[in-house]
Design a protein around this motif. Structure first.
Motif, PDB file in Angstrom:
ATOM      1  N   TYR A  87       0.853  -1.191   0.000  1.00  0.00           N
ATOM      2  CA  TYR A  87       0.000   0.000   0.000  1.00  0.00           C
ATOM      3  C   TYR A  87       0.887   1.239   0.000  1.00  0.00           C
ATOM      4  O   TYR A  87       1.736   1.411   0.879  1.00  0.00           O
ATOM      5  N   LEU A  88       0.688   2.063  -0.997  1.00  0.00           N
ATOM      6  CA  LEU A  88       1.506   3.264  -1.152  1.00  0.00           C
ATOM      7  C   LEU A  88       0.660   4.506  -0.942  1.00  0.00           C
ATOM      8  O   LEU A  88      -0.435   4.608  -1.492  1.00  0.00           O
ATOM      9  N   CYS A  89       1.181   5.427  -0.171  1.00  0.00           N
ATOM     10  CA  CYS A  89       0.551   6.731  -0.098  1.00  0.00           C
ATOM     11  C   CYS A  89       1.243   7.641  -1.126  1.00  0.00           C
ATOM     12  O   CYS A  89       2.414   7.465  -1.445  1.00  0.00           O
ATOM     13  N   ALA A  90       0.479   8.570  -1.646  1.00  0.00           N
ATOM     14  CA  ALA A  90       1.008   9.536  -2.599  1.00  0.00           C
ATOM     15  C   ALA A  90       0.290  10.857  -2.370  1.00  0.00           C
ATOM     16  O   ALA A  90      -0.881  10.872  -1.983  1.00  0.00           O
ATOM     17  N   MET A  91       0.956  11.941  -2.626  1.00  0.00           N
ATOM     18  CA  MET A  91       0.335  13.234  -2.385  1.00  0.00           C
ATOM     19  C   MET A  91       0.897  14.275  -3.324  1.00  0.00           C
ATOM     20  O   MET A  91       1.963  14.089  -3.926  1.00  0.00           O
ATOM     21  N   ARG A 102      -0.285  18.036 -11.489  1.00  0.00           N
ATOM     22  CA  ARG A 102       0.147  17.841 -10.111  1.00  0.00           C
ATOM     23  C   ARG A 102       0.924  16.526 -10.031  1.00  0.00           C
ATOM     24  O   ARG A 102       0.338  15.443 -10.016  1.00  0.00           O
ATOM     25  N   LYS A 103       2.234  16.641  -9.925  1.00  0.00           N
ATOM     26  CA  LYS A 103       3.045  15.431  -9.811  1.00  0.00           C
ATOM     27  C   LYS A 103       2.810  14.817  -8.440  1.00  0.00           C
ATOM     28  O   LYS A 103       2.569  15.507  -7.451  1.00  0.00           O
ATOM     29  N   LEU A 104       2.867  13.504  -8.381  1.00  0.00           N
ATOM     30  CA  LEU A 104       2.680  12.786  -7.138  1.00  0.00           C
ATOM     31  C   LEU A 104       4.027  12.512  -6.475  1.00  0.00           C
ATOM     32  O   LEU A 104       4.987  12.128  -7.131  1.00  0.00           O
ATOM     33  N   ILE A 105       4.044  12.745  -5.161  1.00  0.00           N
ATOM     34  CA  ILE A 105       5.202  12.400  -4.333  1.00  0.00           C
ATOM     35  C   ILE A 105       4.794  11.193  -3.501  1.00  0.00           C
ATOM     36  O   ILE A 105       3.742  11.219  -2.854  1.00  0.00           O
ATOM     37  N   TRP A 106       5.639  10.180  -3.481  1.00  0.00           N
ATOM     38  CA  TRP A 106       5.242   8.878  -2.963  1.00  0.00           C
ATOM     39  C   TRP A 106       5.947   8.493  -1.671  1.00  0.00           C
ATOM     40  O   TRP A 106       7.096   8.887  -1.423  1.00  0.00           O
ATOM     41  N   GLY A 107       5.247   7.690  -0.858  1.00  0.00           N
ATOM     42  CA  GLY A 107       5.896   6.970   0.219  1.00  0.00           C
ATOM     43  C   GLY A 107       6.520   5.709  -0.328  1.00  0.00           C
ATOM     44  O   GLY A 107       6.316   5.334  -1.484  1.00  0.00           O
ATOM     45  N   LEU A 108       7.272   5.027   0.525  1.00  0.00           N
ATOM     46  CA  LEU A 108       7.977   3.821   0.097  1.00  0.00           C
ATOM     47  C   LEU A 108       7.028   2.646  -0.090  1.00  0.00           C
ATOM     48  O   LEU A 108       7.304   1.722  -0.853  1.00  0.00           O
ATOM     49  N   GLY A 109       5.883   2.692   0.596  1.00  0.00           N
ATOM     50  CA  GLY A 109       4.934   1.577   0.547  1.00  0.00           C
ATOM     51  C   GLY A 109       5.069   0.679   1.757  1.00  0.00           C
ATOM     52  O   GLY A 109       6.182   0.460   2.250  1.00  0.00           O
ATOM     53  N   THR A 110       3.928   0.172   2.238  1.00  0.00           N
ATOM     54  CA  THR A 110       3.896  -0.789   3.351  1.00  0.00           C
ATOM     55  C   THR A 110       3.421  -2.124   2.811  1.00  0.00           C
ATOM     56  O   THR A 110       2.359  -2.202   2.188  1.00  0.00           O
TER      57      THR A 110
ATOM     58  N   GLN B  41      12.878   0.904  -4.139  1.00  0.00           N
ATOM     59  CA  GLN B  41      12.841   2.341  -3.876  1.00  0.00           C
ATOM     60  C   GLN B  41      11.450   2.915  -4.149  1.00  0.00           C
ATOM     61  O   GLN B  41      10.554   2.230  -4.611  1.00  0.00           O
ATOM     62  N   LYS B  42      11.299   4.190  -3.834  1.00  0.00           N
ATOM     63  CA  LYS B  42      10.013   4.851  -4.028  1.00  0.00           C
ATOM     64  C   LYS B  42       9.703   5.039  -5.510  1.00  0.00           C
ATOM     65  O   LYS B  42      10.612   5.125  -6.343  1.00  0.00           O
ATOM     66  N   VAL B  43       8.454   5.161  -5.806  1.00  0.00           N
ATOM     67  CA  VAL B  43       8.038   5.597  -7.129  1.00  0.00           C
ATOM     68  C   VAL B  43       8.480   7.057  -7.297  1.00  0.00           C
ATOM     69  O   VAL B  43       8.313   7.869  -6.383  1.00  0.00           O
ATOM     70  N   GLU B  44       9.044   7.369  -8.467  1.00  0.00           N
ATOM     71  CA  GLU B  44       9.573   8.731  -8.697  1.00  0.00           C
ATOM     72  C   GLU B  44       8.912   9.339  -9.936  1.00  0.00           C
ATOM     73  O   GLU B  44       8.800   8.684 -10.979  1.00  0.00           O
TER      74      GLU B  44
END
Lengths: 116, 115
Positions: A87-91, A102-110, B41-44
């Motif tokens: 599960y990844l958060c993005a904002m 609006r580009k998305l900035i992501w968490g690493l994922g759980t 790594q993170k999605v970029e």
């Protein structure tokens, strides 16, 4: 400080449990908050989308945003083995102009495993 | 249900070669994106595209990268001279305009392996 932080887990729960996933962020300009689910070797699948603060519910999923604490959460009720995924958060920021991109900035994922 | 598609699913290439990754966004979407995810790594974010031009690009998206929408349905990412560090999953995404602009829908990805 990293822009978006997310505990990678792994998180292992029994079937039927309530799962709590969360992310913290540092950029106060973020206004759009997303949760994506990603199965192994697949693309991210949009689960929940929230603008600004508050709660949003969709079936077994509830997304919460607390902008004062810069903290977002995803709750999964009655978890199922099929919920096992990352599960990844993005904002993103509320950036006008340039076509409202609006580009998305992501968490690493759980990584979540729901055990039968 | 409409979806974003990507081809090929896996591309293996030699360092220094050019590769083109292809995407077909959802048909009524107007905003297009490329992201990449290096293993572990993170999605970029790489680049966003609207109205036939790049609207934003990241530091990763240097002169070796280019994007194109050659017709009404395809959206491509070209890497002119691949490096080992370009090995990653590359995801295409698309979204609608107005309030839905940030619901980005992703394709299954292309796994690029540079040898």
């Amino acid at each position: 400080q990293k822009e978006v932080e997310q505990d990678p887990g792994p998180l292992s729960v029994p079937e039927g449990a309530i799962v709590s996933l969360n992310c913290t962020y540092s950029n106060s300009a973020f206004q759009y908050f997303m949760w994506y689910r990603q199965y192994s070797r697949k693309g991210p699948e949009l689960l929940m989308y929230t603008y600004s603060s508050g709660n949003k519910e969709d079936g077994r999923f509830t997304a919460q945003v607390d902008k004062s604490s810069k903290y977002i959460s995803l709750f999964i009720r009655d978890s199922q083995p099929s919920d096992s995924a990352t599960y990844l958060c993005a904002m993103s920021a509320d950036r006008r102009g340039a076509g409202n991109n609006r580009k998305l900035i992501w968490g690493l994922g759980t990584s979540l495993a729901v055990n039968p | 249900e409409p979806e974003v598609t990507q081809t090929p699913s896996h591309q293996v290439t030699q360092m220094g070669q050019e590769v083109i990754l292809r995407c077909v966004p959802i048909s009524n979407h107007l905003y297009f994106y490329w992201y990449r995810q290096i293993l572990g790594q993170k999605v970029e974010f790489l680049v966003s595209f609207y109205n036939n031009e790049i609207s934003e690009k990241s530091e990763i998206f240097d002169d070796q990268f280019s994007v194109e929408r050659p017709d009404g349905s395809n959206f491509t990412l070209k890497i002119r001279s691949t490096k080992l560090e370009d090995s990653a999953m590359y995801f295409c995404a698309s979204s609608l305009t107005s309030d839905k602009v940030n619901e980005q829908f992703f394709g299954p990805g292309t796994r690029l392996t540079v040898l």
